[in-house]
Design an enzyme around this catalytic site. Structure first.
Site, PDB file in Angstrom:
ATOM      1  N   ASP A 104       0.831  -1.196   0.000  1.00  0.00           N
ATOM      2  CA  ASP A 104       0.000   0.000   0.000  1.00  0.00           C
ATOM      3  C   ASP A 104       0.870   1.253   0.000  1.00  0.00           C
ATOM      4  O   ASP A 104       0.683   2.159  -0.800  1.00  0.00           O
ATOM      5  CB  ASP A 104      -0.956   0.013   1.212  1.00  0.00           C
ATOM      6  CG  ASP A 104      -0.260  -0.321   2.530  1.00  0.00           C
ATOM      7  OD1 ASP A 104       0.977  -0.549   2.541  1.00  0.00           O
ATOM      8  OD2 ASP A 104      -0.949  -0.363   3.561  1.00  0.00           O
ATOM      9  N   ASP A 107       7.086   3.891   3.424  1.00  0.00           N
ATOM     10  CA  ASP A 107       7.403   5.030   4.278  1.00  0.00           C
ATOM     11  C   ASP A 107       8.930   5.083   4.415  1.00  0.00           C
ATOM     12  O   ASP A 107       9.601   5.641   3.557  1.00  0.00           O
ATOM     13  CB  ASP A 107       6.676   4.830   5.610  1.00  0.00           C
ATOM     14  CG  ASP A 107       6.751   6.024   6.536  1.00  0.00           C
ATOM     15  OD1 ASP A 107       6.977   7.137   6.059  1.00  0.00           O
ATOM     16  OD2 ASP A 107       6.567   5.851   7.755  1.00  0.00           O
ATOM     17  N   LYS A 135       6.333   7.742   0.216  1.00  0.00           N
ATOM     18  CA  LYS A 135       6.678   9.043   0.823  1.00  0.00           C
ATOM     19  C   LYS A 135       8.161   9.257   0.592  1.00  0.00           C
ATOM     20  O   LYS A 135       8.985   8.829   1.396  1.00  0.00           O
ATOM     21  CB  LYS A 135       6.389   9.012   2.328  1.00  0.00           C
ATOM     22  CG  LYS A 135       4.911   8.933   2.682  1.00  0.00           C
ATOM     23  CD  LYS A 135       4.743   8.950   4.193  1.00  0.00           C
ATOM     24  CE  LYS A 135       3.305   8.760   4.586  1.00  0.00           C
ATOM     25  NZ  LYS A 135       3.149   8.520   6.037  1.00  0.00           N
TER      26      LYS A 135
HETATM   27  P1  IMP Z   1       8.087   1.363   6.464  1.00  0.00           P
HETATM   28  O1  IMP Z   1       8.843   0.143   6.906  1.00  0.00           O
HETATM   29  O2  IMP Z   1       8.504   2.568   7.273  1.00  0.00           O
HETATM   30  O3  IMP Z   1       8.216   1.615   4.977  1.00  0.00           O
HETATM   31  O4  IMP Z   1       6.577   1.134   6.877  1.00  0.00           O
HETATM   32  C1  IMP Z   1       5.597   0.880   5.955  1.00  0.00           C
HETATM   33  C2  IMP Z   1       4.298   0.517   6.648  1.00  0.00           C
HETATM   34  O5  IMP Z   1       3.922   1.517   7.609  1.00  0.00           O
HETATM   35  C3  IMP Z   1       3.155   0.494   5.645  1.00  0.00           C
HETATM   36  O6  IMP Z   1       3.011  -0.787   5.070  1.00  0.00           O
HETATM   37  C4  IMP Z   1       1.968   0.886   6.493  1.00  0.00           C
HETATM   38  O7  IMP Z   1       1.444  -0.257   7.135  1.00  0.00           O
HETATM   39  C5  IMP Z   1       2.539   1.808   7.537  1.00  0.00           C
HETATM   40  N1  IMP Z   1       2.359   3.230   7.140  1.00  0.00           N
HETATM   41  C6  IMP Z   1       3.328   4.102   6.786  1.00  0.00           C
HETATM   42  N2  IMP Z   1       2.820   5.310   6.493  1.00  0.00           N
HETATM   43  C7  IMP Z   1       1.490   5.196   6.647  1.00  0.00           C
HETATM   44  C8  IMP Z   1       0.391   6.137   6.465  1.00  0.00           C
HETATM   45  O8  IMP Z   1       0.548   7.314   6.100  1.00  0.00           O
HETATM   46  N3  IMP Z   1      -0.850   5.655   6.709  1.00  0.00           N
HETATM   47  C9  IMP Z   1      -1.073   4.368   7.108  1.00  0.00           C
HETATM   48  N4  IMP Z   1      -0.086   3.462   7.281  1.00  0.00           N
HETATM   49  C10 IMP Z   1       1.192   3.870   7.061  1.00  0.00           C
HETATM   50 MG    MG Z   2       1.454  -2.112   4.786  1.00  0.00          MG
END
Ligand code: IMP
Ligand code: MG
Length: 212
Positions: A104, A107, A135
């Site tokens: 989805d 981040d 992002k």
């Molecule tokens: P990462 O390991 O920091 O890339 O985390 C990614 C995960 O964090 C995604 O799969 C989402 O489950 C959650 N996440 C990050 N940003 C958002 C947001 O803006 N809304 C909802 N979930 C988010």
């Molecule tokens: Mg996710």
């Protein structure tokens, strides 16, 4: 559920369901071309990617298989650490498979970096990543993401599978919530939340917000 069904809680619609579907159709044309003559395995990351996998799989004009994983990322608060635990593993043997991980949102990228390495160690022929949202200002790894729907500003977004405390996953649009929904006042968050601006397809000039 449409954004108009929860007007008190939504600050801005970032992407309508029409914009999402149009972009998923464009990504599908790229994926069809790249995987011609192969049978990719779409690996959806639960729970957020359910809507993306469902729309992408139906839009694709080639055969695909689908499987699902659930992972949890240890971290403090909303920051993921890159230390990941598998809560539900795949049923499929990956040896020789062309794997397309579907997410989805990316981040920090730490969760997916770990996941891509984990799946690669199982003997997949290829591993690529497709994410609806990214992002860019938050990326902490040099993760190679082949298919990206939209770059979004550094704000917490929900809808179309994305949740806040398990809510809003069934919203058709991707939206930014009002600060009150997080239990904060507008004054509390004015420092950390930028005004929501339009989102961009990666690769196009990004006038409007700067990364970093
Ligand atoms: P990462 O390991 O920091 O890339 O985390 C990614 C995960 O964090 C995604 O799969 C989402 O489950 C959650 N996440 C990050 N940003 C958002 C947001 O803006 N809304 C909802 N979930 C988010
Ligand atoms: Mg996710």
């Amino acid at each position: 559920m449409r954004a108009s069904d929860c007007p008190d809680e939504i600050r801005q619609i970032l992407l309508t369901q029409e914009e999402i579907h149009e972009r998923i159709a464009e990504l599908s044309r790229d994926i069809e071309r790249d995987y011609e003559g192969r049978l990719p395995l779409l690996v959806g990351v639960l729970k957020g990617a359910v809507m993306v996998v469902s729309d992408l799989a139906r839009e694709l004009r080639i055969d695909v298989e689908m499987d699902w994983m659930a992972v949890s990322s240890y971290g403090s608060g909303t920051e993921s650490s890159g230390v990941v635990r598998i809560m539900k593993d795949l049923d499929t043997d990956l040896s020789g498979r062309d794997v397309l991980i579907v997410e989805d949102i990316i981040d920090s990228g730490l969760t997916l970096t770990w996941l891509a390495q984990n799946l690669a160690s199982r003997g997949a022929a290829s591993i690529e990543i497709c994410t609806l949202l990214r992002k860019p200002s938050r990326l902490k790894t040099d993760l190679a993401v082949k298919y990206i729907g939209f770059d979004v500003p550094n704000e917490f977004v929900v809808g179309y599978g994305l949740d806040y405390d398990e809510r809003f996953r069934n919203l058709r649009d991707v939206v930014v919530l009002k600060p009150e929904v997080f239990g904060a006042t507008a004054a509390d968050v004015s420092d950390v939340i930028e005004p929501a601006r339009k989102v961009f397809k990666p690769g196009l000039p990004q006038a409007g917000f700067s990364a970093g």
